[in-house]
Design a protein around this motif. Sequence first.
Motif, short mmCIF file in Angstrom:
data_model
loop_
_atom_site.label_atom_id
_atom_site.label_comp_id
_atom_site.label_asym_id
_atom_site.label_seq_id
_atom_site.Cartn_x
_atom_site.Cartn_y
_atom_site.Cartn_z
N ALA A 133 0.83 -1.25 0.07
CA ALA A 133 -0.04 0.24 0.07
C ALA A 133 0.92 1.30 0.06
N LYS A 134 1.92 1.26 0.73
CA LYS A 134 2.75 2.29 0.80
C LYS A 134 3.36 2.54 -0.30
N ALA A 135 3.90 1.44 -1.20
CA ALA A 135 4.46 1.64 -2.58
C ALA A 135 3.37 2.23 -3.51
N LEU A 136 2.31 1.94 -3.45
CA LEU A 136 1.42 2.29 -4.43
C LEU A 136 1.06 3.84 -4.03
N GLU A 137 0.97 4.26 -2.86
CA GLU A 137 0.87 5.66 -2.68
C GLU A 137 2.25 6.59 -3.09
N ASN A 138 3.04 5.85 -2.77
CA ASN A 138 4.56 6.78 -3.12
C ASN A 138 4.65 6.77 -4.64
N ASN A 139 4.35 5.71 -5.35
CA ASN A 139 4.69 5.68 -6.77
C ASN A 139 3.37 6.11 -7.77
N ILE A 140 2.40 5.89 -7.16
CA ILE A 140 1.22 6.34 -8.04
C ILE A 140 0.24 7.40 -7.65
N LEU A 141 -0.24 7.10 -6.39
CA LEU A 141 -1.37 7.75 -5.85
C LEU A 141 -1.06 9.37 -5.43
N SER A 142 0.46 9.60 -4.91
CA SER A 142 0.88 10.81 -4.61
C SER A 142 1.52 11.56 -5.55
N THR A 143 1.97 11.09 -6.61
CA THR A 143 2.61 11.84 -7.55
C THR A 143 2.08 12.46 -8.60
N GLY A 144 0.52 12.44 -8.65
CA GLY A 144 0.00 13.31 -9.87
C GLY A 144 0.80 12.59 -11.21
N GLY A 145 0.81 14.13 -12.04
CA GLY A 145 1.32 13.88 -13.27
C GLY A 145 2.92 14.14 -13.27
N SER A 146 3.62 14.50 -12.21
CA SER A 146 5.01 14.97 -11.93
C SER A 146 5.86 13.97 -12.72
N VAL A 147 5.60 12.62 -13.01
CA VAL A 147 6.65 11.88 -13.67
C VAL A 147 5.69 11.01 -14.79
N GLU A 148 6.31 10.73 -15.97
CA GLU A 148 5.74 9.95 -16.91
C GLU A 148 5.01 8.55 -16.43
N ALA A 149 3.73 8.47 -16.80
CA ALA A 149 3.18 7.28 -16.22
C ALA A 149 3.81 5.99 -16.25
N ALA A 150 4.24 5.49 -17.50
CA ALA A 150 4.97 4.28 -17.48
C ALA A 150 6.09 4.19 -16.54
N GLU A 151 6.75 5.23 -16.33
CA GLU A 151 7.72 5.14 -15.16
C GLU A 151 7.24 4.85 -13.94
N LEU A 152 6.20 5.50 -13.60
CA LEU A 152 5.45 5.40 -12.31
C LEU A 152 5.00 4.01 -12.04
N TYR A 153 4.40 3.41 -13.10
CA TYR A 153 3.88 2.29 -13.01
C TYR A 153 5.13 1.30 -12.84
N GLU A 154 6.31 1.36 -13.57
CA GLU A 154 7.50 0.50 -13.33
C GLU A 154 8.06 0.62 -12.03
#
Length: 671
Positions: free
Chosen positions: A629-650
């Motif tokens: 859950a923490k990894a999900l929040e840190n890498n996807i839910l909290s980051t908005g559009g600050s990084v390319e989507a593919a990179e966030l998912y990876e």
Amino acid sequence: MTNPLLQDWDTPFQIAPFDRISDDDFLPAFEAALTAHKDEIAAIADNPEPPTFANTIEAMEAAGKLLDRVLGTFFTVAGADSTETREALQREFSPRLAAHSAEITGNKVLFQRIETLWQERDALGLGDEQARVLMLTRRGFVRAGAALDGVEAERMTEIKSRLAVLGTEFTQNLLADEREWYLELSDPDLEGLPAYLVVAAREAGREKGLAGPVLTTSRSLATPFLQSSPRRDLRETVWRAFTSRGGRGGQTDNRAIAAEILALRKERAALLGYDDFAHYKLETEMAGTPQAVRDLLMAVWSPARAQALADAAILENMLHEDGFTGPLEPWDWHYYAARRRQAEHDLDEAQLKPYLQLDRMIEAAFTCANRLFGLEFSPLDIPLYHPDCRAWEVTRDGRHMAIFIGDYFARGSKRSGAWCSAMRGQAKFPHDQAPVVINVCNFAKGDPALLGYDDARTLFHEFGHALHQMLSNVTYESISGTSVARDFVELPSQLYEHWLEVPEVLREFATHVETGEPMPAEMLDKVLEAANFDQGFQTVEYVASALVDLEFHSGPPPADPMQKQSEILEEIGMPRAIAMRHATPHFAHVFSGDGYSSGYYSYMWSEVMDADAFQAFREAGDAFDAATAKALENNILSTGGSVEAAELYERFRGRLPGVEALLKGRGLIAA
């Protein structure tokens, strides 16, 4: 300064003072806020100092806050509680806002300041988020036509203004059709209907000032009726009314509007040097190209169609056993599928609904968010725009995180569907700003309100979007929350749906409306076993809509969208007993604005990821695993559009997923 929209809000958490705002306030507030934003943009463009990130990009981020506040309030009430005055204001505001946006992106002096910063970006010492905002700002200007001159620039402005008018007309025509059509039911017409549906139909009748029950084209009424009524003639009447919205002729017909929108989008793309609108639109999405989208959709279409045809043969046999001749029709599918589900899984929607109380499902969504992310929800007693609305303060470890508003019930003044929007987005610049997030649904009203399983999934889906806003933790509002690629924005929402299917969640919150007893273990098992029931139908009706959307925007625009729609469906072999989920005249995702144009596929692109993302929790052995859950929040839910989507998912999963997880998740190939 007596206009409450223009005053400082001394309300709790600076929520709009809905009890003090009248329709008469919106136009003067809009005028004042628009003028203020024009002045702010002019000051930035005309600044005699050399451009810096602070005096240009950050100044643009800080500008327009009053306009955002006015429009955030107006469009919230206009979409969820429309009046004739608000509809007229929408028709006035939309082209003026389009012209205002075009004026900003067409400001050559301002664009030159942005271009200078872009050319000098490596020497500016920008942080990652700042560099991202600069890139997105410049890209937005270029894609809006900032590099165009003369006649081409003027034509781009005209196109945008006209598209804004047409999108508003499309939405209001659809709302008018949905508001005006209803079917009064006599006592014999109620045969076979479950009690909850009769109660909801009587409530719908009361809203229309009628003594008896009525059906409307609200999905929460129409679908249960199609599932339960043995009256084939009435099912056909309701189905035809539901599927003909926006295409019934007269002043509210959307077919000519759709044709004009498609032609203007093609022209807009051509002005910017693209082959067609699909290539223009998809360039900045994860998919990248129309062919990548087509490949995904067709990879899913083939097994889904095969499953749907096999299911249709079974349902048609049931139709014939009932004494009807001829083929299975679209108004038969829900009815016989429901009977088949009851026979094969011993699961009846009427037996299930008493366990899915709206209030308990809200509580379930909140509790899952608490266990995953530590969020807590406290009810607020504050004035809102409609008596049906509810509000909560969202906190974590005692810190204010957001305000969440829920507006759950269908009514004639609300457009159809379900959505999440932010009346105010999260930001740290120019000061800390907590989001105000709203979920709007169209559930049938009752006392208490009971949901179908699909309704409950919708509630979790929209709340997943809300979490994306609430947990956002970036500096600039332009990249906060759901400001991400369109085919990434549905990942958090579709992922959150999985928690509704977690057995311990249903055991705790699926309690009977009268006895308070939890859902029996046997019924719970049946619910989970039947999760993929009728996936052939559901996948086919969705993918057909996505393919039509894609082909509409690829190549030359169709002079007759309805004929083109028919040709596309014939080419892919659309089963005759299944209709598109959204036919052209009521395809609001695509024609109410540019949001999902060439992008309705996004739900499926995101589902490829969400099926794989929830697998991370399964691999951890716990649907509420803290580290995942923490990894999900840190890498996807909290980051908005600050990084390319593919990179966030990876970052979250270490790789991008393939389509196999989706096909297995839908039961279309063996797990």
